[in-house]
Motif scaffolding. Structure first.
Motif, PDB file in Angstrom:
ATOM      1  N   TYR A 116      46.165  44.614  50.075  1.00 26.51           N
ATOM      2  CA  TYR A 116      45.979  43.695  48.956  1.00 26.51           C
ATOM      3  C   TYR A 116      44.515  43.605  48.523  1.00 26.51           C
ATOM      4  O   TYR A 116      44.211  43.597  47.334  1.00 26.51           O
ATOM      5  N   ARG A 117      43.584  43.528  49.453  1.00 28.65           N
ATOM      6  CA  ARG A 117      42.152  43.429  49.121  1.00 28.65           C
ATOM      7  C   ARG A 117      41.705  44.630  48.295  1.00 28.65           C
ATOM      8  O   ARG A 117      40.958  44.487  47.329  1.00 28.65           O
ATOM      9  N   ARG A 118      42.143  45.810  48.676  1.00 31.73           N
ATOM     10  CA  ARG A 118      41.785  47.016  47.916  1.00 31.73           C
ATOM     11  C   ARG A 118      42.389  46.986  46.519  1.00 31.73           C
ATOM     12  O   ARG A 118      41.771  47.414  45.549  1.00 31.73           O
ATOM     13  N   PHE A 119      43.621  46.474  46.432  1.00 37.46           N
ATOM     14  CA  PHE A 119      44.274  46.359  45.137  1.00 37.46           C
ATOM     15  C   PHE A 119      43.501  45.398  44.237  1.00 37.46           C
ATOM     16  O   PHE A 119      43.274  45.675  43.063  1.00 37.46           O
ATOM     17  N   VAL A 120      43.081  44.269  44.793  1.00 35.30           N
ATOM     18  CA  VAL A 120      42.295  43.301  44.023  1.00 35.30           C
ATOM     19  C   VAL A 120      41.005  43.954  43.532  1.00 35.30           C
ATOM     20  O   VAL A 120      40.608  43.771  42.380  1.00 35.30           O
ATOM     21  N   GLU A 121      40.350  44.718  44.368  1.00 36.32           N
ATOM     22  CA  GLU A 121      39.109  45.388  43.967  1.00 36.32           C
ATOM     23  C   GLU A 121      39.362  46.408  42.860  1.00 36.32           C
ATOM     24  O   GLU A 121      38.539  46.567  41.956  1.00 36.32           O
ATOM     25  N   ALA A 122      40.502  47.103  42.923  1.00 41.30           N
ATOM     26  CA  ALA A 122      40.859  48.037  41.845  1.00 41.30           C
ATOM     27  C   ALA A 122      41.052  47.272  40.536  1.00 41.30           C
ATOM     28  O   ALA A 122      40.555  47.686  39.482  1.00 41.30           O
ATOM     29  N   MET A 123      41.732  46.132  40.612  1.00 38.39           N
ATOM     30  CA  MET A 123      41.935  45.316  39.413  1.00 38.39           C
ATOM     31  C   MET A 123      40.608  44.755  38.908  1.00 38.39           C
ATOM     32  O   MET A 123      40.377  44.684  37.705  1.00 38.39           O
ATOM     33  N   ARG A 124      39.723  44.397  39.817  1.00 32.28           N
ATOM     34  CA  ARG A 124      38.392  43.904  39.433  1.00 32.28           C
ATOM     35  C   ARG A 124      37.619  45.009  38.692  1.00 32.28           C
ATOM     36  O   ARG A 124      36.938  44.743  37.692  1.00 32.28           O
ATOM     37  N   SER A 125      37.737  46.242  39.153  1.00 32.12           N
ATOM     38  CA  SER A 125      37.077  47.371  38.494  1.00 32.12           C
ATOM     39  C   SER A 125      37.623  47.586  37.091  1.00 32.12           C
ATOM     40  O   SER A 125      36.864  47.804  36.143  1.00 32.12           O
ATOM     41  N   ILE A 126      38.932  47.519  36.969  1.00 30.91           N
ATOM     42  CA  ILE A 126      39.556  47.664  35.651  1.00 30.91           C
ATOM     43  C   ILE A 126      39.079  46.556  34.727  1.00 30.91           C
ATOM     44  O   ILE A 126      38.683  46.791  33.588  1.00 30.91           O
ATOM     45  N   ASP A 127      39.075  45.324  35.226  1.00 33.34           N
ATOM     46  CA  ASP A 127      38.626  44.176  34.434  1.00 33.34           C
ATOM     47  C   ASP A 127      37.164  44.338  34.007  1.00 33.34           C
ATOM     48  O   ASP A 127      36.818  44.121  32.850  1.00 33.34           O
ATOM     49  N   ALA A 128      36.318  44.739  34.936  1.00 35.90           N
ATOM     50  CA  ALA A 128      34.892  44.897  34.617  1.00 35.90           C
ATOM     51  C   ALA A 128      34.694  45.930  33.519  1.00 35.90           C
ATOM     52  O   ALA A 128      33.901  45.729  32.595  1.00 35.90           O
TER      53      ALA A 128
END
Length: 136
Positions: A116-128
């Motif tokens: 889940y943490r890695r998934f959140v970071e992927a979503m954070r990258s997309i958002d950024a």
């Protein structure tokens, strides 16, 4: 992700992945409404009827009825839809899927992580990226 009023379209048939995506977007404070379609056919119909086009499409490749590649082929042929940014978010590690997706003009390809943490970071990258990227 872009303007809060613009929705994000998620094409995903796995209900757990939908919930995980919702949770991750909430955690990183993305306020855009999330529209979920379970296959490419539903997604295409929604896009063609939407009064407000999405700022981004998050696309799984492995879906029933119309898969992600078939969806991309249809969208990229449509003059009204072809410029909507699309990011593949999938468990597929097939090189053929990656090559075909990029040939069809996707903006990015990210493997879904079971962590889940890695998934959140992927979503954070997309958002950024989409928060700072300028679109026509």
């Amino acid at each position: 992700m872009k303007t809060p009023a613009q929705p994000i379209l998620l094409l995903e048939d796995d209900h757990v992945d939908v919930l995980t995506t919702r949770r991750a977007l909430k955690e990183i404070h993305v306020d855009n409404p999330l529209v979920v379609c379970e296959n490419g056919e539903q997604g295409l119909a929604w896009l063609r009827d939407a009064a407000d086009p999405p700022c981004l499409v998050l696309l799984d490749l492995n879906m029933p009825v119309m898969n992600g590649i078939e969806f991309l082929e249809q969208v990229k042929r449509d003059e009204q839809l072809r410029r909507i940014p699309m990011v593949v978010l999938t468990t597929s590690e097939e090189m053929e899927d990656k090559v075909r997706s990029f040939d069809l003009g996707i903006a990015g390809y990210m493997a879904k992580s079971l962590d889940y943490r890695r998934f959140v970071e992927a979503m954070r990258s997309i958002d950024a990226y989409w928060t700072t990227s300028e679109q026509p």
